[in-house]
Motif scaffolding. Structure first.
Motif, PDB file in Angstrom:
ATOM      1  N   PHE A   1      16.074 -13.875 -32.690  1.00 26.26           N
ATOM      2  CA  PHE A   1      16.091 -13.257 -33.899  1.00 26.26           C
ATOM      3  C   PHE A   1      16.060 -13.988 -35.026  1.00 26.26           C
ATOM      4  N   GLY A   2      14.707 -15.009 -35.191  1.00 30.62           N
ATOM      5  CA  GLY A   2      14.366 -15.697 -36.271  1.00 30.62           C
ATOM      6  C   GLY A   2      13.178 -14.789 -37.112  1.00 30.62           C
ATOM      7  N   ARG A   3      12.601 -15.505 -37.847  1.00 34.17           N
ATOM      8  CA  ARG A   3      11.626 -14.902 -38.559  1.00 34.17           C
ATOM      9  C   ARG A   3      10.835 -13.754 -37.959  1.00 34.17           C
TER      10      ARG A   3
ATOM     11  N   ARG B   1      16.405   2.382 -32.276  1.00 30.94           N
ATOM     12  CA  ARG B   1      17.610   1.741 -32.297  1.00 30.94           C
ATOM     13  C   ARG B   1      17.318   0.212 -32.037  1.00 30.94           C
ATOM     14  N   VAL B   2      17.519  -0.842 -32.980  1.00 29.88           N
ATOM     15  CA  VAL B   2      17.069  -2.215 -32.494  1.00 29.88           C
ATOM     16  C   VAL B   2      18.657  -2.875 -32.374  1.00 29.88           C
ATOM     17  N   ARG B   3      18.237  -3.740 -31.341  1.00 30.47           N
ATOM     18  CA  ARG B   3      19.608  -4.775 -31.118  1.00 30.47           C
ATOM     19  C   ARG B   3      18.843  -5.985 -30.712  1.00 30.47           C
ATOM     20  N   PHE B   4      19.717  -7.118 -30.810  1.00 29.46           N
ATOM     21  CA  PHE B   4      19.301  -8.494 -30.571  1.00 29.46           C
ATOM     22  C   PHE B   4      20.267  -9.382 -29.705  1.00 29.46           C
ATOM     23  N   PHE B   5      19.621 -10.386 -29.199  1.00 24.56           N
ATOM     24  CA  PHE B   5      20.814 -11.590 -28.494  1.00 24.56           C
ATOM     25  C   PHE B   5      20.033 -12.625 -29.170  1.00 24.56           C
ATOM     26  N   ASP B   6      20.820 -13.587 -29.733  1.00 23.67           N
ATOM     27  CA  ASP B   6      20.592 -14.806 -30.344  1.00 23.67           C
ATOM     28  C   ASP B   6      22.002 -15.416 -30.751  1.00 23.67           C
TER      29      ASP B   6
ATOM     30  N   TYR C   1      22.495 -18.182 -31.941  1.00 25.98           N
ATOM     31  CA  TYR C   1      22.326 -19.532 -32.906  1.00 25.98           C
ATOM     32  C   TYR C   1      22.167 -18.591 -34.357  1.00 25.98           C
ATOM     33  N   VAL C   2      22.192 -17.472 -34.402  1.00 27.69           N
ATOM     34  CA  VAL C   2      22.011 -16.700 -35.663  1.00 27.69           C
ATOM     35  C   VAL C   2      23.345 -16.395 -35.997  1.00 27.69           C
ATOM     36  N   SER C   3      23.728 -16.660 -37.593  1.00 25.33           N
ATOM     37  CA  SER C   3      24.758 -16.379 -38.063  1.00 25.33           C
ATOM     38  C   SER C   3      25.415 -15.066 -38.256  1.00 25.33           C
ATOM     39  N   SER C   4      26.644 -14.829 -38.139  1.00 25.39           N
ATOM     40  CA  SER C   4      27.151 -13.247 -38.307  1.00 25.39           C
ATOM     41  C   SER C   4      26.812 -12.925 -39.535  1.00 25.39           C
ATOM     42  N   GLY C   5      26.447 -11.519 -39.767  1.00 17.82           N
ATOM     43  CA  GLY C   5      26.128 -10.932 -40.713  1.00 17.82           C
ATOM     44  C   GLY C   5      24.641 -10.582 -40.918  1.00 17.82           C
ATOM     45  N   VAL C   6      23.747 -11.310 -40.245  1.00 18.12           N
ATOM     46  CA  VAL C   6      22.415 -10.696 -40.423  1.00 18.12           C
ATOM     47  C   VAL C   6      22.213  -9.397 -39.857  1.00 18.12           C
ATOM     48  N   GLU C   7      22.955  -9.052 -38.942  1.00 18.46           N
ATOM     49  CA  GLU C   7      22.859  -7.783 -38.188  1.00 18.46           C
ATOM     50  C   GLU C   7      23.343  -6.379 -39.377  1.00 18.46           C
ATOM     51  N   LYS C   8      24.276  -7.004 -40.227  1.00 16.22           N
ATOM     52  CA  LYS C   8      24.709  -5.953 -41.218  1.00 16.22           C
ATOM     53  C   LYS C   8      23.485  -5.755 -42.337  1.00 16.22           C
ATOM     54  N   ALA C   9      23.070  -6.956 -42.572  1.00 17.78           N
ATOM     55  CA  ALA C   9      22.106  -6.992 -43.716  1.00 17.78           C
ATOM     56  C   ALA C   9      20.707  -5.974 -43.344  1.00 17.78           C
ATOM     57  N   LEU C  10      20.469  -6.259 -42.101  1.00 16.68           N
ATOM     58  CA  LEU C  10      19.065  -5.665 -41.431  1.00 16.68           C
ATOM     59  C   LEU C  10      19.340  -4.275 -40.712  1.00 16.68           C
ATOM     60  N   GLY C  11      20.526  -3.742 -40.684  1.00 13.61           N
ATOM     61  CA  GLY C  11      21.032  -2.704 -39.927  1.00 13.61           C
ATOM     62  C   GLY C  11      20.417  -2.683 -38.658  1.00 13.61           C
ATOM     63  N   VAL C  12      20.833  -3.784 -37.853  1.00 17.71           N
ATOM     64  CA  VAL C  12      20.463  -3.633 -36.335  1.00 17.71           C
ATOM     65  C   VAL C  12      21.918  -4.128 -35.577  1.00 17.71           C
ATOM     66  N   ARG C  13      21.869  -4.185 -34.399  1.00 20.17           N
ATOM     67  CA  ARG C  13      23.249  -4.432 -33.729  1.00 20.17           C
ATOM     68  C   ARG C  13      22.728  -5.765 -33.093  1.00 20.17           C
ATOM     69  N   ARG C  14      24.000  -6.617 -32.754  1.00 14.61           N
ATOM     70  CA  ARG C  14      23.964  -7.802 -32.218  1.00 14.61           C
ATOM     71  C   ARG C  14      24.844  -7.509 -30.839  1.00 14.61           C
ATOM     72  N   CYS C  15      23.896  -8.178 -29.736  1.00 17.51           N
ATOM     73  CA  CYS C  15      24.535  -8.130 -28.338  1.00 17.51           C
ATOM     74  C   CYS C  15      25.062  -9.516 -28.329  1.00 17.51           C
ATOM     75  N   GLU C  16      26.217  -9.865 -27.656  1.00 24.09           N
ATOM     76  CA  GLU C  16      26.988 -11.024 -27.171  1.00 24.09           C
ATOM     77  C   GLU C  16      26.400 -11.697 -26.184  1.00 24.09           C
ATOM     78  N   SER C  17      25.852 -10.997 -25.311  1.00 16.86           N
ATOM     79  CA  SER C  17      25.237 -11.761 -24.049  1.00 16.86           C
ATOM     80  C   SER C  17      23.670 -11.335 -23.758  1.00 16.86           C
ATOM     81  N   LEU C  18      22.963 -12.007 -23.060  1.00 18.82           N
ATOM     82  CA  LEU C  18      21.750 -11.703 -22.736  1.00 18.82           C
ATOM     83  C   LEU C  18      21.944 -10.273 -21.632  1.00 18.82           C
TER      84      LEU C  18
ATOM     85  N   ILE D   1      10.414 -10.414 -26.169  1.00 22.48           N
ATOM     86  CA  ILE D   1      10.763 -12.057 -26.502  1.00 22.48           C
ATOM     87  C   ILE D   1      10.221 -12.624 -27.664  1.00 22.48           C
ATOM     88  N   HIS D   2      11.346 -13.375 -28.288  1.00 23.15           N
ATOM     89  CA  HIS D   2      10.827 -14.108 -29.482  1.00 23.15           C
ATOM     90  C   HIS D   2      11.681 -15.170 -29.575  1.00 23.15           C
ATOM     91  N   ALA D   3      11.922 -15.976 -28.600  1.00 20.19           N
ATOM     92  CA  ALA D   3      12.659 -17.193 -28.580  1.00 20.19           C
ATOM     93  C   ALA D   3      11.711 -18.481 -28.462  1.00 20.19           C
TER      94      ALA D   3
END
Length: 319
Positions: free
Chosen positions: A154-156, A171-176, A178-195, A207-209
């Motif tokens: 979840f980089g650029r 509905r968009v979610r991501f796993f990364d 190395y991305v700091s907490s709070g990005v998901e709130k700013a962009l209205g997406v959901r973070r997954c804690e595991s692959l 895939i965007h890693a």
């Protein structure tokens, strides 16, 4: 100063260093070398002040250790997996990339591949080519706004892809990790804690890693089994997916669809299996490209290298 552009003699990106010479002006002499590997480079390159590297020619430890006065290497791309960073650090050579070119192109290409798979455009073309106009022959089509999209990385580019899918109501979610907490709130997406959590909760994975020791074969047989009946897209780096495991999954019709702009070994022949299936979509590592993106990349690579050689620093330096 003397600058070398190291490009491949097969599928080269630079045919004439006109853009680089324009950027560097009278400050540098620029030479372009088309080779299959660094062993084909003339000895004079070891005395150059800076290098611009294109991805088909790896810069490994023996080559980097032979550089006598190189102060900077710029990888003309976002990814820099073809450069031995440890050897460069030991030699005091600053390595940088160009992370801000082609973001729109890769994101657009990812979405185009997704739409092709989800709307089954290849199947529709085959139906019409057969002489039929029966829409039922295309097969089942999901409603995009009802889909859960999972992004690995979840980089650029990942963020740009998220914005595009959200425009379709997905509905968009991501796993990364190395991305700091709070990005998901700013962009209205959901973070997954595991692959695994991402794979299990998404209808489509894109895939965007970057490629590194952690991500090489990140997607193997175990992960592909979690994608039964789902879609997989890779516009990042081919070796992130275990090609042998993917071939087995495609052969078993495990996935609903696969789209690849990159492949584990792009110098080898693509397995016939991938070429014969209408649920597999391939493109020739072109996601980065547009008529605007390539000149932008070359110009920015030269600008970054000038900063490295003259000042020993640029904000794109890889630490």
């Amino acid at each position: 100063m003397k600058i070398a552009i190291i490009d491949s003699c097969d599928h080269c990106y630079v045919s004439e260093p006109d853009i680089e010479r324009e950027v560097l002006g009278e400050k540098a002499e620029v030479d372009l070398f088309h080779v299959r590997n660094t062993g084909e480079l003339p000895a004079q390159v070891f005395g150059y002040d800076g290098l611009i590297s294109w991805h088909l020619v790896p810069l490994r430890a023996p080559f980097i250790n032979s550089l006598r006065q190189c102060r900077g290497i710029v990888r003309a791309a976002v990814g820099f997996d073809n450069i031995d960073l440890q050897s460069a650090r030991e030699r005091g050579i600053v390595v940088a990339n160009v992370p801000d070119y082609g973001t729109e192109e890769v994101a657009d290409h990812s979405l185009a591949m997704a739409l092709n798979l989800l709307r089954r455009l290849q199947q529709g073309h085959a139906v019409v080519a057969s002489g039929s106009w029966d829409w039922r022959e295309v097969g089942p089509l999901p409603r995009l706004s009802q889909l859960d999209i999972g992004l690995i990385g979840f980089g650029r580019i990942g963020m740009a892809v998220a914005a595009r899918f959200k425009a379709f109501g997905c509905r968009v979610r991501f796993f990364d990790p190395y991305v700091s907490s709070g990005v998901e709130k700013a962009l209205g997406v959901r973070r997954c804690e595991s692959l695994a959590g991402l794979m299990q909760s998404s209808d489509l994975i894109s895939i965007h890693a970057p490629l590194n020791d952690e991500t090489r074969h990140l997607i193997g047989a175990r992960e592909l089994a979690m994608l039964k009946g789902k879609y997989l897209i890779n516009t990042a780096r081919g070796p992130i997916i275990d090609c042998a495991a993917l071939a087995d999954a495609v052969s078993d019709r495990l996935l609903a669809g696969v789209a690849l702009d990159v492949f584990e070994d792009e110098q080898a022949a693509i397995p016939m299996l991938f070429l014969q299936r209408n649920d597999v979509l391939l493109s020739p590592h072109v996601a980065f490209y547009s008529q605007a993106a390539l000149p932008e990349l070359r110009r920015k690579a030269a600008q970054v290298l000038l900063s490295l050689v003259e000042h020993g620093y640029h904000r794109n330096a890889i630490h």
